[in-house]
Design a protein around this motif. Structure first.
Motif, PDB file in Angstrom:
ATOM      1  N   LEU A   7       0.832  -1.206   0.000  1.00  0.00           N
ATOM      2  CA  LEU A   7       0.000   0.000   0.000  1.00  0.00           C
ATOM      3  C   LEU A   7       0.863   1.251   0.000  1.00  0.00           C
ATOM      4  O   LEU A   7       0.606   2.201  -0.762  1.00  0.00           O
ATOM      5  N   ASP A   8       1.886   1.272   0.833  1.00  0.00           N
ATOM      6  CA  ASP A   8       2.757   2.451   0.908  1.00  0.00           C
ATOM      7  C   ASP A   8       3.461   2.708  -0.415  1.00  0.00           C
ATOM      8  O   ASP A   8       3.522   3.862  -0.887  1.00  0.00           O
TER       9      ASP A   8
ATOM     10  N   GLU B 268      -8.246  -4.143  -8.096  1.00  0.00           N
ATOM     11  CA  GLU B 268      -8.713  -5.522  -8.004  1.00  0.00           C
ATOM     12  C   GLU B 268      -7.695  -6.400  -7.295  1.00  0.00           C
ATOM     13  O   GLU B 268      -8.054  -7.217  -6.439  1.00  0.00           O
ATOM     14  N   ARG B 269      -6.410  -6.218  -7.613  1.00  0.00           N
ATOM     15  CA  ARG B 269      -5.364  -7.023  -7.001  1.00  0.00           C
ATOM     16  C   ARG B 269      -5.227  -6.722  -5.506  1.00  0.00           C
ATOM     17  O   ARG B 269      -5.018  -7.621  -4.695  1.00  0.00           O
ATOM     18  N   VAL B 270      -5.327  -5.444  -5.147  1.00  0.00           N
ATOM     19  CA  VAL B 270      -5.251  -5.073  -3.738  1.00  0.00           C
ATOM     20  C   VAL B 270      -6.466  -5.608  -2.991  1.00  0.00           C
ATOM     21  O   VAL B 270      -6.348  -6.123  -1.866  1.00  0.00           O
ATOM     22  N   GLY B 271      -7.636  -5.511  -3.607  1.00  0.00           N
ATOM     23  CA  GLY B 271      -8.842  -6.032  -2.977  1.00  0.00           C
ATOM     24  C   GLY B 271      -8.761  -7.528  -2.741  1.00  0.00           C
ATOM     25  O   GLY B 271      -9.138  -8.033  -1.676  1.00  0.00           O
ATOM     26  N   ASP B 272      -8.269  -8.247  -3.723  1.00  0.00           N
ATOM     27  CA  ASP B 272      -8.098  -9.698  -3.591  1.00  0.00           C
ATOM     28  C   ASP B 272      -7.149 -10.025  -2.437  1.00  0.00           C
ATOM     29  O   ASP B 272      -7.409 -10.917  -1.627  1.00  0.00           O
TER      30      ASP B 272
ATOM     31  N   LEU C 244       2.589  -5.122  -8.212  1.00  0.00           N
ATOM     32  CA  LEU C 244       1.918  -3.829  -8.209  1.00  0.00           C
ATOM     33  C   LEU C 244       2.891  -2.666  -8.068  1.00  0.00           C
ATOM     34  O   LEU C 244       2.599  -1.554  -8.521  1.00  0.00           O
ATOM     35  N   GLY C 245       4.036  -2.909  -7.457  1.00  0.00           N
ATOM     36  CA  GLY C 245       5.008  -1.838  -7.290  1.00  0.00           C
ATOM     37  C   GLY C 245       5.806  -1.574  -8.549  1.00  0.00           C
ATOM     38  O   GLY C 245       6.319  -0.474  -8.749  1.00  0.00           O
TER      39      GLY C 245
END
Length: 404
Positions: free
Chosen positions: A264-265, A290-294, A353-354
């Protein structure tokens, strides 16, 4: 001969009196430990100061029962404390794992005098490491030998151990030994005993600071009062196995929580949206969301099963039976399935994601995946599925051992 009554603890620690205080202190320490975690891991800076602060906080004594002066916290709280510390620094979370394991072996099989003595040491901040595992053979038999000392009384221990997590930092080293009848005991060996050699030869690519190296014993003398039955603890239903596994699950959950927070950071501060999204900020990229939610859902699910497993161990300790211990073991195995998966996934998704910027070595963000991969090798999750399936389909109770 030194008796339990004659030996004196080395130093004092804060005495925690409730579950709430334990959780509060864990959060406070995690905030202090987290900023230096990446550098400690990258440079393999052994966390001597952090370990002293950790044990002096009183958190290493929270499982001591109230009747012996401790907080007697629930296993739900114990797992939460380990996960909170693990999110900040997973090596620091693993170092006391065998300390709590030794206290559980003691609780189950120790005499009243042994309980009084070793509980007092734990409350005063002394740390118990471990010398359980041996390598070089495929039969899983222990060869570290316990022999009577005919002249002095007590016993002599000889042998070599590996994967001795926490021994490097400990005042006492609980050591798994066998006598001439191949009966196993847990001998609490003072670290400074003549004949004890601790070798810092752990070089795994993860959990680099746990001190999980070797310990050698060359005719080391131990008082008979420092030897606790071990085999007898598994001849009947006990919570030693599920408690040990609960702590491992908590370590993995902590790693996952740490990797999730880092994701997240990093996404908020540094990541770019993919060109096809049409967005200007990564936090608005629909597939990133979507990936963070999963990840968040899986993390919450693992946490829920970890709490459920802690309650099952609490219930088994309160009403011990073959069925209650089996139920606890299965609940913990189910939690370990999810905590294993989420710890590995969270470490991987941090880079997904990063983006390439997250892979810079100066950030050392790969430590989350390395630590998860290393720790989850402790015992194979595929056998958790086997035990769970056999329990529900065939009503087969899981074996009584420390790996389930």
């Amino acid at each position: 001969m030194t008796s339990l009554r004659d030996a004196q603890p080395a130093h004092a620690a804060h005495i925690i009196t409730s579950d709430e205080e334990a959780l509060q202190l864990a959060h406070q320490l995690a905030k202090e430990f987290a900023p230096g975690a990446a550098a400690r891991d990258a440079e393999r800076l052994l966390p001597w100061g952090e370990i002293e602060q950790f044990s002096a906080s009183g958190l290493w004594g929270i499982t001591v029962p109230k009747e012996y002066g401790g907080a007697g916290v629930s296993n739900v709280t114990l797992a939460a404390v380990i996960a909170i510390i693990g999110a900040a620094d997973s090596s620091l979370a693993q170092i006391p794992q065998n300390h709590f394991y030794a206290l559980e072996v003691l609780r189950v099989g120790g005499s009243p005098e042994q309980l009084q003595f070793f509980y007092a040491l734990a409350l005063q901040g002394q740390r118990f490491g471990n010398a359980l595992a041996e390598i070089g053979h495929k039969d899983y038999k222990r060869r570290t030998h316990l022999a009577p000392d005919a002249e002095k009384g007590g016993f002599r221990i000889s042998g070599r151990k590996f994967y001795c997590t926490g021994a490097l930092y400990a005042q006492w080293i609980p050591t798994l030994v066998v006598d001439h009848n191949e009966i196993t005991f847990l001998a609490f060996v003072p670290r400074q005993s003549p004949g004890v050699t601790i070798i810092d030869d752990w070089d795994g690519f993860g959990q680099r600071l746990t001190g999980s190296g070797s310990v050698e014993f060359d005719q080391v003398w131990v008082d008979a009062d420092w030897v606790v039955p071990f085999k007898a603890s598994f001849d009947r239903p006990t919570t030693i196995g599920p408690l040990a596994q609960l702590l491992h699950a908590a370590i993995d959950q902590g790693i996952a929580q740490g990797a999730y927070a880092a994701t997240l950071d990093f996404v908020r501060a540094h990541a770019r949206p993919w060109i096809d999204s049409g967005d200007t900020r990564a936090v608005d990229d629909p597939l990133t969301l979507e990936r963070v939610g999963d990840l968040a859902v899986r993390l919450r699910a693992a946490d829920a099963l970890l709490r459920r497993a802690g309650r099952a161990v609490d219930q088994a300790q309160a009403a011990l039976s073959a069925e209650s211990v089996a139920s606890a073991s299965i609940a913990v195995a189910e939690a370990r399935v999810l905590t294993t998966g989420i710890s590995l996934l969270a470490g991987t998704r941090l880079f997904e994601l990063g983006g390439s910027g997250a892979s810079l070595s100066e950030l050392n963000l790969d430590r989350f995946w390395r630590n998860a991969r290393t720790h989850t090798l402790h015992d194979p999750v595929r056998w958790k599925f086997h035990a769970v399936g056999n329990y529900y389909l065939n009503d087969v109770l899981p074996p009584r051992q420390g790996t389930i």
